[in-house]
Design a protein around this motif. Structure first.
Motif, PDB file in Angstrom:
ATOM      1  N   VAL A  11     -13.400  52.763 -20.407  1.00 22.50           N
ATOM      2  CA  VAL A  11     -13.963  52.622 -19.046  1.00 22.50           C
ATOM      3  C   VAL A  11     -14.769  51.221 -19.135  1.00 22.50           C
ATOM      4  CG1 VAL A  11     -16.677  52.411 -18.734  1.00 22.50           C
ATOM      5  CG2 VAL A  11     -15.335  55.002 -20.101  1.00 22.50           C
ATOM      6  N   SER A  12     -14.189  50.251 -19.770  1.00 26.54           N
ATOM      7  CA  SER A  12     -14.343  48.591 -20.080  1.00 26.54           C
ATOM      8  C   SER A  12     -12.966  48.287 -19.122  1.00 26.54           C
ATOM      9  CB  SER A  12     -13.831  47.868 -21.017  1.00 26.54           C
ATOM     10  OG  SER A  12     -15.202  47.994 -21.648  1.00 26.54           O
ATOM     11  N   LYS A  13     -12.492  48.635 -18.389  1.00 22.83           N
ATOM     12  CA  LYS A  13     -10.653  48.188 -18.260  1.00 22.83           C
ATOM     13  C   LYS A  13     -10.879  48.781 -16.820  1.00 22.83           C
ATOM     14  CE  LYS A  13      -6.841  48.296 -22.043  1.00 22.83           C
ATOM     15  NZ  LYS A  13      -5.512  49.781 -21.768  1.00 22.83           N
ATOM     16  N   LEU A  14     -11.510  50.234 -16.296  1.00 23.52           N
ATOM     17  CA  LEU A  14     -12.076  50.422 -14.865  1.00 23.52           C
ATOM     18  C   LEU A  14     -13.138  49.137 -14.812  1.00 23.52           C
ATOM     19  CD1 LEU A  14     -12.079  53.981 -15.581  1.00 23.52           C
ATOM     20  CD2 LEU A  14     -10.320  52.773 -14.261  1.00 23.52           C
ATOM     21  N   LEU A  15     -14.056  48.395 -15.061  1.00 20.33           N
ATOM     22  CA  LEU A  15     -15.375  48.412 -14.280  1.00 20.33           C
ATOM     23  C   LEU A  15     -15.707  46.613 -14.816  1.00 20.33           C
ATOM     24  CD1 LEU A  15     -17.812  49.654 -16.444  1.00 20.33           C
ATOM     25  CD2 LEU A  15     -17.351  50.021 -14.214  1.00 20.33           C
ATOM     26  N   ILE A  16     -13.751  45.995 -15.344  1.00 18.26           N
ATOM     27  CA  ILE A  16     -13.635  44.913 -15.600  1.00 18.26           C
ATOM     28  C   ILE A  16     -13.576  43.898 -13.796  1.00 18.26           C
ATOM     29  CG2 ILE A  16     -12.639  42.586 -16.472  1.00 18.26           C
ATOM     30  CD1 ILE A  16     -12.649  43.406 -18.696  1.00 18.26           C
ATOM     31  N   ALA A  17     -12.529  44.773 -13.494  1.00 16.41           N
ATOM     32  CA  ALA A  17     -12.492  44.612 -11.817  1.00 16.41           C
ATOM     33  C   ALA A  17     -12.711  44.315 -10.550  1.00 16.41           C
ATOM     34  CB  ALA A  17     -10.855  45.198 -11.391  1.00 16.41           C
ATOM     35  N   PRO A  18     -13.616  45.354 -10.388  1.00 13.38           N
ATOM     36  CA  PRO A  18     -15.619  45.647  -9.855  1.00 13.38           C
ATOM     37  C   PRO A  18     -16.326  44.370  -9.904  1.00 13.38           C
ATOM     38  CG  PRO A  18     -14.713  47.851 -10.708  1.00 13.38           C
ATOM     39  CD  PRO A  18     -13.490  47.041 -11.616  1.00 13.38           C
ATOM     40  N   ILE A  19     -17.046  44.446 -11.083  1.00 11.83           N
ATOM     41  CA  ILE A  19     -17.027  43.229 -11.427  1.00 11.83           C
ATOM     42  C   ILE A  19     -17.249  41.916 -11.244  1.00 11.83           C
ATOM     43  CG2 ILE A  19     -18.611  42.217 -13.470  1.00 11.83           C
ATOM     44  CD1 ILE A  19     -18.620  44.638 -15.695  1.00 11.83           C
ATOM     45  N   MET A  20     -15.377  41.701 -11.089  1.00 13.24           N
ATOM     46  CA  MET A  20     -15.201  39.911 -10.647  1.00 13.24           C
ATOM     47  C   MET A  20     -15.692  40.820  -8.984  1.00 13.24           C
ATOM     48  SD  MET A  20     -12.163  39.363 -13.046  1.00 13.24           S
ATOM     49  CE  MET A  20     -12.102  39.020 -14.886  1.00 13.24           C
TER      50      MET A  20
END
Length: 138
Positions: A11-20
């Motif tokens: 889930v973190s891998k999926l969320l890091i790019a959208p957070i950036m």
């Protein structure tokens, strides 16, 4: 260690790019509405901190080494202050954006982008340095 939590890592891998990406949105939307450099810098730092929490502080330190964070901190401050100094050199006051372009409105836009960019870069790098500093303590 987080290697025992594959779902959190995925889930973190999926969320890091959208957070950036959201940090960039807040950064560049800040001159038209709520947001700006400080908020964007904190959001960007959150993405790195999440990465460090999920994949290890040492792995994150390889992605963002301390020398680079120190450089970005200084660069952000110099970008902010340099924008003000350029305003003085062009005949205006410190942080008088009107003189940055032939059209005062264009100068305002250029000035606020540069200043908010400097703030965002500085805040993100300082937040990451603070995290790395406290994460390295025993």
């Amino acid at each position: 260690m987080m290697h025992r939590h594959p779902i959190l890592r995925a889930v973190s891998k999926l969320l890091i790019a959208p957070i950036m990406l959201f940090a960039l949105y807040v950064q560049f939307h800040g001159d038209y509405g709520p947001g700006g450099g400080f908020q964007a810098g904190v959001i960007l730092a959150v993405a790195f901190i999440l990465y460090a929490l999920m994949f290890g502080v040492e792995t994150a330190r390889r992605v963002a080494p301390m020398w680079m964070l120190r450089f970005l901190t200084a660069f952000g401050v110099l970008l902010y202050g340099g924008t003000g100094v350029v305003g003085i050199l062009l005949g205006g006051a410190f942080l008088d954006y009107n003189v940055l372009a032939a059209d005062p409105k264009a100068g305002q836009h250029i000035g606020i982008l540069l200043v908010e960019g400097g703030v965002g870069i500085t805040v993100a790098s300082v937040m990451i340095v603070l995290f790395f500093t406290f994460a390295g303590r025993k």
